[in-house]
Design a protein around this motif. Structure first.
Motif, mmCIF file in Angstrom:
data_model
loop_
_atom_site.group_PDB
_atom_site.id
_atom_site.type_symbol
_atom_site.label_atom_id
_atom_site.label_comp_id
_atom_site.label_asym_id
_atom_site.label_seq_id
_atom_site.Cartn_x
_atom_site.Cartn_y
_atom_site.Cartn_z
ATOM 1 N N GLU A 44 -24.019 -9.372 -28.321
ATOM 2 C CA GLU A 44 -23.087 -9.694 -29.277
ATOM 3 C C GLU A 44 -22.685 -11.236 -29.534
ATOM 4 O O GLU A 44 -22.800 -12.017 -28.493
ATOM 5 N N ARG A 45 -22.189 -11.625 -30.655
ATOM 6 C CA ARG A 45 -21.869 -12.882 -31.037
ATOM 7 C C ARG A 45 -20.422 -13.016 -30.103
ATOM 8 O O ARG A 45 -19.561 -12.507 -30.167
ATOM 9 N N GLU A 46 -20.437 -14.155 -29.281
ATOM 10 C CA GLU A 46 -19.435 -14.514 -28.499
ATOM 11 C C GLU A 46 -18.439 -15.944 -28.847
ATOM 12 O O GLU A 46 -19.444 -16.923 -29.324
ATOM 13 N N GLY A 47 -17.264 -15.961 -28.760
ATOM 14 C CA GLY A 47 -16.970 -17.299 -29.095
ATOM 15 C C GLY A 47 -16.810 -18.207 -27.894
ATOM 16 O O GLY A 47 -16.906 -17.965 -26.802
ATOM 17 N N VAL A 48 -17.413 -19.538 -28.142
ATOM 18 C CA VAL A 48 -17.837 -20.518 -27.086
ATOM 19 C C VAL A 48 -16.349 -21.444 -27.098
ATOM 20 O O VAL A 48 -16.011 -21.578 -25.865
ATOM 21 N N ALA A 49 -15.934 -21.968 -28.141
ATOM 22 C CA ALA A 49 -14.921 -22.821 -28.101
ATOM 23 C C ALA A 49 -14.305 -23.013 -29.464
ATOM 24 O O ALA A 49 -14.773 -22.523 -30.705
ATOM 25 N N ALA A 50 -12.749 -23.440 -29.665
ATOM 26 C CA ALA A 50 -12.143 -23.417 -30.837
ATOM 27 C C ALA A 50 -11.323 -24.657 -30.886
ATOM 28 O O ALA A 50 -10.887 -25.154 -29.644
ATOM 29 N N ILE A 51 -10.868 -25.153 -31.969
ATOM 30 C CA ILE A 51 -10.123 -26.409 -32.106
ATOM 31 C C ILE A 51 -9.345 -26.339 -33.457
ATOM 32 O O ILE A 51 -9.723 -25.620 -34.308
ATOM 33 N N TYR A 52 -7.982 -26.631 -33.336
ATOM 34 C CA TYR A 52 -6.987 -26.487 -34.416
ATOM 35 C C TYR A 52 -6.985 -27.946 -35.115
ATOM 36 O O TYR A 52 -6.629 -28.908 -34.299
ATOM 37 N N THR A 53 -7.513 -28.295 -36.088
ATOM 38 C CA THR A 53 -7.692 -29.666 -36.998
ATOM 39 C C THR A 53 -6.172 -30.205 -37.053
ATOM 40 O O THR A 53 -5.933 -31.230 -37.166
ATOM 41 N N GLY A 54 -5.425 -29.376 -36.992
ATOM 42 C CA GLY A 54 -3.768 -29.874 -37.406
ATOM 43 C C GLY A 54 -3.284 -30.477 -36.263
ATOM 44 O O GLY A 54 -2.381 -31.252 -36.179
ATOM 45 N N GLY A 55 -3.777 -30.057 -34.809
ATOM 46 C CA GLY A 55 -2.892 -30.554 -33.680
ATOM 47 C C GLY A 55 -4.008 -31.004 -32.590
ATOM 48 O O GLY A 55 -3.356 -31.403 -31.507
ATOM 49 N N GLY A 56 -4.961 -30.518 -32.602
ATOM 50 C CA GLY A 56 -6.051 -30.583 -31.618
ATOM 51 C C GLY A 56 -6.191 -29.803 -30.305
ATOM 52 O O GLY A 56 -6.935 -30.155 -29.631
ATOM 53 N N ASN A 57 -5.525 -28.857 -30.606
ATOM 54 C CA ASN A 57 -5.373 -27.742 -29.587
ATOM 55 C C ASN A 57 -6.596 -27.120 -29.137
ATOM 56 O O ASN A 57 -7.288 -26.988 -30.466
ATOM 57 N N THR A 58 -7.137 -27.113 -28.047
ATOM 58 C CA THR A 58 -8.483 -26.478 -27.945
ATOM 59 C C THR A 58 -8.593 -25.489 -27.154
ATOM 60 O O THR A 58 -7.504 -25.085 -26.312
ATOM 61 N N TYR A 59 -9.506 -24.529 -27.290
ATOM 62 C CA TYR A 59 -9.608 -23.230 -26.573
ATOM 63 C C TYR A 59 -11.141 -22.952 -26.127
ATOM 64 O O TYR A 59 -11.957 -23.385 -26.847
ATOM 65 N N TYR A 60 -11.333 -22.529 -24.909
ATOM 66 C CA TYR A 60 -12.647 -22.432 -24.344
ATOM 67 C C TYR A 60 -12.887 -20.949 -23.858
ATOM 68 O O TYR A 60 -12.016 -20.487 -23.240
ATOM 69 N N ALA A 61 -14.236 -20.510 -23.878
ATOM 70 C CA ALA A 61 -14.557 -19.461 -23.136
ATOM 71 C C ALA A 61 -14.634 -19.733 -21.789
ATOM 72 O O ALA A 61 -15.016 -20.961 -21.451
ATOM 73 N N ASP A 62 -14.356 -19.207 -20.678
ATOM 74 C CA ASP A 62 -14.473 -19.094 -19.340
ATOM 75 C C ASP A 62 -15.705 -19.719 -18.874
ATOM 76 O O ASP A 62 -15.856 -20.393 -17.915
ATOM 77 N N SER A 63 -16.677 -18.939 -19.613
ATOM 78 C CA SER A 63 -18.295 -19.251 -19.241
ATOM 79 C C SER A 63 -18.631 -20.832 -19.454
ATOM 80 O O SER A 63 -19.445 -21.193 -18.901
ATOM 81 N N VAL A 64 -17.735 -21.473 -20.402
ATOM 82 C CA VAL A 64 -18.125 -22.893 -20.721
ATOM 83 C C VAL A 64 -17.285 -23.806 -20.077
ATOM 84 O O VAL A 64 -17.444 -25.032 -20.393
ATOM 85 N N LYS A 65 -16.003 -23.453 -19.680
ATOM 86 C CA LYS A 65 -15.273 -24.629 -19.348
ATOM 87 C C LYS A 65 -15.523 -25.352 -18.432
ATOM 88 O O LYS A 65 -16.345 -25.236 -17.206
ATOM 89 N N GLY A 66 -15.150 -26.459 -18.321
ATOM 90 C CA GLY A 66 -15.643 -27.831 -17.780
ATOM 91 C C GLY A 66 -16.961 -27.989 -17.857
ATOM 92 O O GLY A 66 -17.512 -29.281 -17.396
ATOM 93 N N ARG A 67 -17.596 -27.702 -18.705
ATOM 94 C CA ARG A 67 -19.341 -28.055 -19.173
ATOM 95 C C ARG A 67 -19.262 -28.653 -20.603
ATOM 96 O O ARG A 67 -20.063 -29.369 -20.934
ATOM 97 N N PHE A 68 -18.542 -27.609 -21.359
ATOM 98 C CA PHE A 68 -18.614 -27.834 -22.724
ATOM 99 C C PHE A 68 -17.378 -28.800 -23.288
ATOM 100 O O PHE A 68 -16.304 -28.535 -22.725
ATOM 101 N N THR A 69 -17.501 -29.386 -24.372
ATOM 102 C CA THR A 69 -16.277 -29.959 -24.886
ATOM 103 C C THR A 69 -16.410 -29.972 -26.417
ATOM 104 O O THR A 69 -17.301 -30.456 -27.082
ATOM 105 N N ILE A 70 -15.359 -29.470 -27.084
ATOM 106 C CA ILE A 70 -15.295 -29.212 -28.662
ATOM 107 C C ILE A 70 -14.395 -30.427 -29.072
ATOM 108 O O ILE A 70 -13.278 -30.698 -28.105
#
Length: 126
Positions: A44-70
């Motif tokens: 299935e399609r899974e979320g990797v990371a997200a960012i809110y353009t209004g404030g820069g808040n970022t969110y990550y899937a546990d599987s990519v934390k520390g390795r990926f940066t949005i």
């Protein structure tokens, strides 16, 4: 109508890095939740990371934390995903997605996004 175009995918060996880009035809005066999703064959399609353009808040899937940066570009029309320490299990088609408004804590379900790009393939070999 928002259009999203991804680029930057390719083939890399495990441990390597890639940077994905997403060019978005969005009005910079509006704010969006912009995200990267991925889908591997048979999964299935899974979320990797997200960012809110209004404030820069970022969110990550546990599987990519520390390795990926949005991140977003200065104009908010470009979305990036810097992927380091890539693993074979990161192999997938990567998609850019966007939806007006904040991401919120429940950012990862794909049904929360109205706009999608066509995807860019990332292949990591062992």
């Amino acid at each position: 109508q928002v259009q999203l175009v991804e680029s930057g995918g390719g083939s890399v060996q495990a441990g390597g890095s890639l940077r994905l880009s997403c060019e978005a035809s969005i009005y910079s005066g509006n704010n969006y939740c912009m995200a990267w999703f991925r889908q591997a064959p048979g999964k299935e399609r899974e979320g990797v990371a997200a960012i809110y353009t209004g404030g820069g808040n970022t969110y990550y899937a546990d599987s990519v934390k520390g390795r990926f940066t949005i991140s977003q570009g200065n104009s908010k029309n470009t979305l990036y995903l810097q992927m380091n320490s890539l693993r074979p299990e990161d192999t997938a088609m990567y998609y850019c997605a966007a939806d007006p408004g904040p991401c919120g804590g429940n950012w990862s379900p794909e049904f929360g996004y109205n706009y999608w790009g066509q995807g860019t393939q990332v292949t990591v070999s062992s």
